[in-house]
Structure formats: structure tokens, C-alpha cells
Scaffold this active site. Structure first.
Site, PDB file in Angstrom:
ATOM      1  N   LYS A  22     -16.968 -28.756  15.005  1.00  0.00           N
ATOM      2  CA  LYS A  22     -17.502 -27.975  16.132  1.00  0.00           C
ATOM      3  C   LYS A  22     -16.446 -26.975  16.618  1.00  0.00           C
ATOM      4  CE  LYS A  22     -17.321 -29.731  20.457  1.00  0.00           C
ATOM      5  NZ  LYS A  22     -16.717 -28.851  21.476  1.00  0.00           N
ATOM      6  N   ASN A  23     -15.201 -27.467  16.756  1.00  0.00           N
ATOM      7  CA  ASN A  23     -14.179 -26.617  17.378  1.00  0.00           C
ATOM      8  C   ASN A  23     -13.572 -25.607  16.420  1.00  0.00           C
ATOM      9  OD1 ASN A  23     -14.785 -27.921  19.697  1.00  0.00           O
ATOM     10  ND2 ASN A  23     -12.947 -29.214  19.729  1.00  0.00           N
ATOM     11  N   CYS A 118     -15.934 -27.663  33.905  1.00  0.00           N
ATOM     12  CA  CYS A 118     -16.864 -28.704  33.464  1.00  0.00           C
ATOM     13  C   CYS A 118     -16.364 -30.012  34.074  1.00  0.00           C
ATOM     14  CB  CYS A 118     -16.928 -28.774  31.946  1.00  0.00           C
ATOM     15  SG  CYS A 118     -15.427 -29.389  31.230  1.00  0.00           S
ATOM     16  N   ARG A 123     -10.753 -25.875  33.870  1.00  0.00           N
ATOM     17  CA  ARG A 123     -10.801 -25.045  32.662  1.00  0.00           C
ATOM     18  C   ARG A 123     -10.516 -23.561  32.945  1.00  0.00           C
ATOM     19  NH1 ARG A 123     -13.752 -28.244  28.935  1.00  0.00           N
ATOM     20  NH2 ARG A 123     -12.728 -27.083  27.305  1.00  0.00           N
ATOM     21  N   PRO A 124      -9.370 -23.215  33.532  1.00  0.00           N
ATOM     22  CA  PRO A 124      -9.069 -21.810  33.839  1.00  0.00           C
ATOM     23  C   PRO A 124      -8.974 -20.954  32.577  1.00  0.00           C
ATOM     24  CG  PRO A 124      -7.098 -23.137  34.068  1.00  0.00           C
ATOM     25  CD  PRO A 124      -8.236 -24.092  33.836  1.00  0.00           C
ATOM     26  N   ILE A 125      -8.991 -19.634  32.750  1.00  0.00           N
ATOM     27  CA  ILE A 125      -8.860 -18.716  31.599  1.00  0.00           C
ATOM     28  C   ILE A 125      -7.722 -17.722  31.824  1.00  0.00           C
ATOM     29  CG2 ILE A 125     -11.273 -18.841  30.822  1.00  0.00           C
ATOM     30  CD1 ILE A 125     -11.655 -16.171  32.477  1.00  0.00           C
ATOM     31  N   ASP A 126      -6.805 -18.063  32.737  1.00  0.00           N
ATOM     32  CA  ASP A 126      -5.724 -17.119  33.067  1.00  0.00           C
ATOM     33  C   ASP A 126      -4.896 -16.717  31.852  1.00  0.00           C
ATOM     34  OD1 ASP A 126      -5.038 -19.950  33.361  1.00  0.00           O
ATOM     35  OD2 ASP A 126      -3.018 -19.218  33.757  1.00  0.00           O
ATOM     36  N   LEU A 127      -4.698 -17.649  30.906  1.00  0.00           N
ATOM     37  CA  LEU A 127      -3.868 -17.324  29.727  1.00  0.00           C
ATOM     38  C   LEU A 127      -4.611 -16.378  28.776  1.00  0.00           C
ATOM     39  CD1 LEU A 127      -2.280 -20.836  29.088  1.00  0.00           C
ATOM     40  CD2 LEU A 127      -1.262 -18.863  30.269  1.00  0.00           C
ATOM     41  N   ASP A 306      -9.258 -35.215  22.854  1.00  0.00           N
ATOM     42  CA  ASP A 306     -10.680 -35.433  22.509  1.00  0.00           C
ATOM     43  C   ASP A 306     -10.932 -36.809  21.910  1.00  0.00           C
ATOM     44  OD1 ASP A 306     -11.312 -31.993  21.461  1.00  0.00           O
ATOM     45  OD2 ASP A 306     -11.039 -32.924  23.419  1.00  0.00           O
ATOM     46  N   ILE A 328      -3.612 -33.488  29.250  1.00  0.00           N
ATOM     47  CA  ILE A 328      -4.215 -32.178  29.003  1.00  0.00           C
ATOM     48  C   ILE A 328      -5.205 -31.776  30.087  1.00  0.00           C
ATOM     49  CG2 ILE A 328      -5.503 -30.775  27.351  1.00  0.00           C
ATOM     50  CD1 ILE A 328      -2.788 -31.703  26.252  1.00  0.00           C
ATOM     51  N   ARG A 398     -23.908 -32.143  21.833  1.00  0.00           N
ATOM     52  CA  ARG A 398     -23.134 -30.897  21.739  1.00  0.00           C
ATOM     53  C   ARG A 398     -22.123 -30.980  20.605  1.00  0.00           C
ATOM     54  NH1 ARG A 398     -19.950 -29.517  26.670  1.00  0.00           N
ATOM     55  NH2 ARG A 398     -19.354 -27.939  25.169  1.00  0.00           N
TER      56      ARG A 398
HETATM   57  C1  EPZ Z   1     -10.415 -26.673  23.247  1.00  0.00           C
HETATM   58  O1  EPZ Z   1     -10.789 -26.364  24.587  1.00  0.00           O
HETATM   59  C2  EPZ Z   1     -11.507 -27.587  22.721  1.00  0.00           C
HETATM   60  N1  EPZ Z   1     -12.790 -26.894  22.737  1.00  0.00           N
HETATM   61  C3  EPZ Z   1     -11.582 -28.848  23.575  1.00  0.00           C
HETATM   62  O2  EPZ Z   1     -12.551 -29.698  22.975  1.00  0.00           O
HETATM   63  C4  EPZ Z   1     -10.228 -29.555  23.536  1.00  0.00           C
HETATM   64  O3  EPZ Z   1     -10.268 -30.690  24.381  1.00  0.00           O
HETATM   65  C5  EPZ Z   1      -9.139 -28.578  24.014  1.00  0.00           C
HETATM   66  O4  EPZ Z   1      -9.160 -27.381  23.205  1.00  0.00           O
HETATM   67  C6  EPZ Z   1      -7.747 -29.193  23.926  1.00  0.00           C
HETATM   68  O5  EPZ Z   1      -7.492 -29.584  22.619  1.00  0.00           O
HETATM   69  C7  EPZ Z   1     -13.056 -25.998  21.748  1.00  0.00           C
HETATM   70  O6  EPZ Z   1     -12.252 -25.762  20.866  1.00  0.00           O
HETATM   71  C8  EPZ Z   1     -14.403 -25.334  21.798  1.00  0.00           C
HETATM   72  P1  EPZ Z   1      -7.238 -25.421  26.152  1.00  0.00           P
HETATM   73  P2  EPZ Z   1      -9.966 -25.211  25.399  1.00  0.00           P
HETATM   74  O7  EPZ Z   1      -7.363 -23.997  26.489  1.00  0.00           O
HETATM   75  O8  EPZ Z   1      -9.628 -24.110  24.481  1.00  0.00           O
HETATM   76  C9  EPZ Z   1      -5.257 -25.292  30.417  1.00  0.00           C
HETATM   77  C10 EPZ Z   1     -14.305 -31.222  22.931  1.00  0.00           C
HETATM   78  O9  EPZ Z   1     -14.475 -32.354  23.421  1.00  0.00           O
HETATM   79  N2  EPZ Z   1      -5.513 -23.844  30.342  1.00  0.00           N
HETATM   80  O10 EPZ Z   1      -6.287 -25.850  25.079  1.00  0.00           O
HETATM   81  O11 EPZ Z   1     -10.729 -24.900  26.625  1.00  0.00           O
HETATM   82  C11 EPZ Z   1      -6.538 -26.072  30.676  1.00  0.00           C
HETATM   83  O12 EPZ Z   1      -6.773 -26.168  32.061  1.00  0.00           O
HETATM   84  C12 EPZ Z   1     -13.686 -30.122  23.766  1.00  0.00           C
HETATM   85  O13 EPZ Z   1     -14.599 -30.909  21.740  1.00  0.00           O
HETATM   86  C13 EPZ Z   1      -4.966 -23.022  31.338  1.00  0.00           C
HETATM   87  O14 EPZ Z   1      -4.290 -23.488  32.247  1.00  0.00           O
HETATM   88  O15 EPZ Z   1      -8.659 -26.030  25.785  1.00  0.00           O
HETATM   89  C14 EPZ Z   1      -6.267 -27.423  30.090  1.00  0.00           C
HETATM   90  O16 EPZ Z   1      -5.575 -28.204  31.047  1.00  0.00           O
HETATM   91  C15 EPZ Z   1     -13.351 -30.584  25.162  1.00  0.00           C
HETATM   92  N3  EPZ Z   1      -5.219 -21.693  31.282  1.00  0.00           N
HETATM   93  C16 EPZ Z   1      -5.335 -27.118  28.924  1.00  0.00           C
HETATM   94  O17 EPZ Z   1      -4.848 -25.769  29.125  1.00  0.00           O
HETATM   95  C17 EPZ Z   1      -5.981 -21.122  30.281  1.00  0.00           C
HETATM   96  O18 EPZ Z   1      -6.155 -19.890  30.264  1.00  0.00           O
HETATM   97  C18 EPZ Z   1      -5.996 -27.205  27.566  1.00  0.00           C
HETATM   98  O19 EPZ Z   1      -6.958 -26.207  27.517  1.00  0.00           O
HETATM   99  C19 EPZ Z   1      -6.520 -21.979  29.298  1.00  0.00           C
HETATM  100  C20 EPZ Z   1      -6.273 -23.331  29.339  1.00  0.00           C
END
Ligand code: EPZ
Length: 419
Positions: A22-23, A118, A123-127, A306, A328, A398
Site C-alpha cells: 500500500k505504502n 487522523c 499528521r502535520p505537513i510542515d516538512l 505500523d 513516531i 484500507r
Molecule cells: C507514512 O506516513 C505511512 N503512510 C504510514 O503508514 C507510516 O506509519 C509512516 O509513514 C511512518 O512510517 C504512507 O506511506 C501512505 P511521516 P507519513 O511523514 O508519510 C511527523 C499505515 O498504517 N511529520 O513519516 O504521514 C509526523 O507527525 C500508515 O500504513 C512532521 O512533523 O509519515 C509523525 O510524527 C499509518 N511534519 C512523523 O513525522 C511533516 O511534515 C512520521 O510521519 C511530516 C511528518
């Protein structure tokens, strides 16, 4: 709203085939936007999230044909428009935000609804936005939307404060046709990043170092269509490894990559599970007394977040004290409340869960609060005395293709009831 009903106590046996990841496929579908040529994905997992991101692309006039029989997806973005994607769909699945990087690269501008948080975290997107700005895009956030525009993206060096999977993917996609070279430092190293880079390089991109903490992207003029088969889903494989462990069974799992499963293999082996690799298959033998273990989730190659819920379920059945620390996401222990309804002994202390193994779990009506929590509750139902009903199964659909059929094929007494 479907529910899954399990009558616990059956051992598992036989073998199960793992679907592709999926990912991996979600960012790959987003990346197909980068070329006006057709892209084909073979052996795609027929998952709810795949259907949702396909609907998102259809709202911006992409033609997507999903063939349920051949598991083949044809993506044609020749008529794509930079009109607005459906906010409802983006909020429904936050991974839809992964189209932002490709859309800015292709059209020089795009407006997209802010993805929702969620249950597991804000789940911020600042990065992601920091990366787009570093590439020269003008980024603004307001009224629940993100807007980004850039006449031309220019390569730059970007340091990620956290090795975010999504931010690494979004920036990598945006940088493929930027002018000059982009370097992403402290990049996420998950196998799905490597798979995305492989897809992009087959489209004509020039990406070096994906799968390590430093990724170099040398901008190219244009990308072409390609055909790709995603990697196997390491989290689905880990979930079935844990199914064997919690039922103290011996099963064969087909469709694994040992290198992607190292942390899960290490921790289950530490708990006493025997694991034998046979190429792209593995034999998991847990027909023995297991030992308590401590787990700390970390970015890859650390133990995957996960797999945290599933392992929590397993350790509820292992005598002794286990401690799981979730580093995480800030709210990924919601499965604990539901497991306690089944007789589990779990105490949450901040980012840690202290688990005391119990002699038995008892069947109950429990609710899937998120994708992996739902899977974990199904695993607990496999050993609970009596009947367990897991509701809100749409969360599980999902990320798992026919989970109840695969478990039934291994001998579990499990069925899906359409509500
Ligand atoms: C991906 O989510 C996966 N989803 C998640 O899988 C997985 O848990 C996660 O990576 C961690 O491995 C997909 O690939 C579709 P992150 P993502 O950005 O990209 C912080 C599942 O069950 N962060 O690595 O959203 C955030 O808050 C799902 O299959 C910022 O601070 O994860 C979190 O604490 C759940 N700013 C940490 O990083 C940002 O801009 C990890 O988030 C982005 C993230």
C-alpha cells in the site's frame, strides 16, 4: 459498515500470499502525474486507499482503469488539469497530499485541501511545505487549503528535521524536473522510498541514494511513461508473522523481502519464534512458549510503527512484562482500550505501553480505531475464548486485501458480515 467475526482457539496452518505494498503504490500513483504518457502498475493491491487516490486523480481529469481480475492499473494523465482536487477525498485519505509535489512540478502551481489528521496523530505537513519552498515555490496556507506556485522549481539542499516518509516522497517527486540538483538530507530510508525512486528512474528521472539518509535528485527535462510492479507489503507480511506467533502456529508466508523485514524478524526471534527464509518465502514456527520483549518504534531501519499494534496484541498473550514505546506518532495506543475489553492487561504511560501477559483473552465486541489497530484486534480474536466482533472494518480494508479470506485460508474460524 462491515464487521469481522472470529471464533478464537484455532491453530493456523498452510500458506498465505502477501500482496504488494500500500505504502509503495500510493506515492507511485501520485508520481505518474509527472508524465503525460501512460503508466501501468502490475500486480497492484486492490485496496480501498488505492481506489480513493485513483478517485482523487479522476477529479483532476486523469483516466485510471483498475482491472480487478488482472490487478493491473492503467493511468493516463494526458488530459490532466491543474483544477482543484476534491477536498472531501483529500480529507478522507491524507496520502492524497502526495500529489502536491508532482502537480507543482508538472503545472507550476496547485491548490489542495489541507489533509486531515487522523486518529493516530495530527499528521502535520510542515516538512513537505519546507521542501517545496526550498525548491523555490511560493507556498501559502489559508482557509483550509495549501497553495503553491513556481515558474520553475530550482534544485536545492534540504534538511528534514524528521525523516518523514511523505515529505521525502513529495520533495523527491517535485525535484525530478527541477533545474539543477536537489539533495535531501536526513531523508526517510523506508523500502517504499526506494521503490518510488526505482519507478521515477524508470520514467527517466535521475535519483541516487534512495533508501539511504541522503538522496540526490538531478533534474531532467521530462519524464516518460513506464510499467512497474510494486514491492511486497512488509507490514502485511509482518502482520501474518504475528498471526502465526499469537496462535503459536507454523505457517508459510509467500511474498517477502528478508531485508525489508529485519527489525520484525529480529524482535519475533527474540520472543522465541523460529523464522526460516526460503528466497521470497518464509516459514514461521511459533509452536512454543514465547518470551516477553521490549520494543521501541523508530524510523526505518528501526522497528516499524505500523507493526506496533500487532505486536502489542501478541505480547498480551506472552507471560511476563513487555514494554512498547511508540516514538513516531503521538496517539497510537488506541488499540489498548479495545484489547482491555478482551481481558488484556495494558497500562499506558505516556509514549509507552506496559503489557503483562494474561492466561487468556475473551471474545468481545471491539472497534477498529485505525488501520493497524483493527488488524491487531483481529489477531487477538484468533486466540480469544469465544466470539470476537471487530466493527468499523473499513479501516482495515484500507491496507489489507481480503484479510479475512487469507486468515480463513490458514484455518481461522473467521467471516465478514455485511451490515
Ligand atoms: C507514512 O506516513 C505511512 N503512510 C504510514 O503508514 C507510516 O506509519 C509512516 O509513514 C511512518 O512510517 C504512507 O506511506 C501512505 P511521516 P507519513 O511523514 O508519510 C511527523 C499505515 O498504517 N511529520 O513519516 O504521514 C509526523 O507527525 C500508515 O500504513 C512532521 O512533523 O509519515 C509523525 O510524527 C499509518 N511534519 C512523523 O513525522 C511533516 O511534515 C512520521 O510521519 C511530516 C511528518
Amino acid at each position: 459498515m462491515d464487521k469481522i467475526v472470529i471464533k478464537g482457539g484455532k491453530k493456523l496452518c498452510g500458506e498465505v500470499n502477501i500482496s504488494t505494498a500500500k505504502n509503495s503504490i500510493l506515492p507511485i500513483i501520485a508520481a505518474s502525474i509527472l508524465s503525460g504518457d501512460k503508466c501501468i502498475i502490475e500486480d497492484a493491491p486492490m485496496l480501498e486507499d488505492v481506489f480513493v487516490i485513483s478517485d482523487v486523480l479522476r477529479t483532476i481529469r486523469t483516466k485510471i482503469d483498475i482491472d480487478n481480475n488482472t490487478n493491473r492499473i492503467l493511468i493516463d494523465t494526458s488530459n490532466i488539469k491543474d483544477c482543484e482536487a476534491s477536498s472531501d477525498l483529500v480529507k478522507k485519505m491524507r496520502a492524497s497530499f502526495l500529489i502536491m509535489g508532482s502537480m507543482i512540478a508538472r503545472f507550476g502551481k496547485f491548490r489542495l485541501s489541507l489533509p486531515g489528521g487522523c486518529n493516530i496523530g495530527t499528521r502535520p505537513i510542515d516538512l513537505h511545505l519546507k521542501g517545496f519552498s526550498a525548491l523555490g515555490a511560493e507556498v501559502s496556507v489559508g482557509h483550509g487549503y495549501v497553495e503553491a506556485q513556481a515558474k520553475k522549481l530550482i534544485g536545492n539542499k534540504i534538511y528534514l528535521d524528521f525523516p518523514s516518509v511523505g515529505a521525502t516522497e513529495n520533495i523527491m517527486m517535485a525535484a525530478t524536473t527541477a533545474e539543477g540538483e536537489t539533495i535531501i538530507e536526513n531523508a526517510a530510508e523506508e523500502p517504499e522510498i526506494e521503490d518510488l525512486a526505482k519507478f521515477l528512474n524508470c520514467m527517466g528521472a535521475n535519483i541516487i541514494g534512495a533508501g539511504t539518509g541522503t538522496i540526490r535528485i538531478i533534474g531532467v527535462n521530462e519524464l516518460k511513461g513506464t510499467t512497474h510492479k510494486p514491492i511486497y507489503d512488509r507490514i502485511e507480511a509482518g502482520t501474518f508473522m504475528t498471526a502465526a506467533a499469537i496462535t503459536r502456529s507454523k505457517i508459510k508466508i509467500n511474498g517477502i523481502n528478508e531485508g525489508h523485514l529485519k527489525p520484525v524478524i529480529a524482535k519475533l526471534t527474540e520472543a522465541g519464534v523460529s523464522i526460516e527464509i526460503e528466497g521470497s518465502s518464509m516459514i514461521v514456527d511459533a509452536d512454543k512458549e514465547l518470551k516477553p520483549i521490549d520494543i521501541k518504534t523508530m524510523p526505518y531501519p528501526g522497528f516499524p510503527t505500523d507493526m506496533q499494534s500487532q505486536m502489542s496484541g501478541l505480547l498480551c498473550s506472552v507471560h511476563g512484562t513487555s514494554i512498547i514505546t511508540e516514538t513516531i506518532f503521538e496517539n497510537r495506543f488506541m488499540h489498548a482500550t479495545e484489547m482491555k475489553r478482551m481481558g488484556a492487561n495494558i497500562k499506558i504511560d505516556g509514549r509507552s505501553a506496559v503489557i503483562e501477559g494474561v492466561n487468556k483473552l475473551t471474545g468481545a465486541e471491539v472497534r477498529a480505531t485505525d488501520l493497524r489497530a483493527g488488524a491487531a484486534l483481529i489477531l487477538c480474536g484468533l486466540i480469544a475464548e469465544g466470539e470476537t466482533e471487530v466493527t468499523d472494518i473499513y479501516h482495515v480494508d484500507r491496507g489489507y486485501v481480503n484479510i479475512e479470506k487469507k486468515l480463513h485460508g490458514l484455518g481461522a474460524d473467521i467471516e465478514r458480515l455485511k451490515m
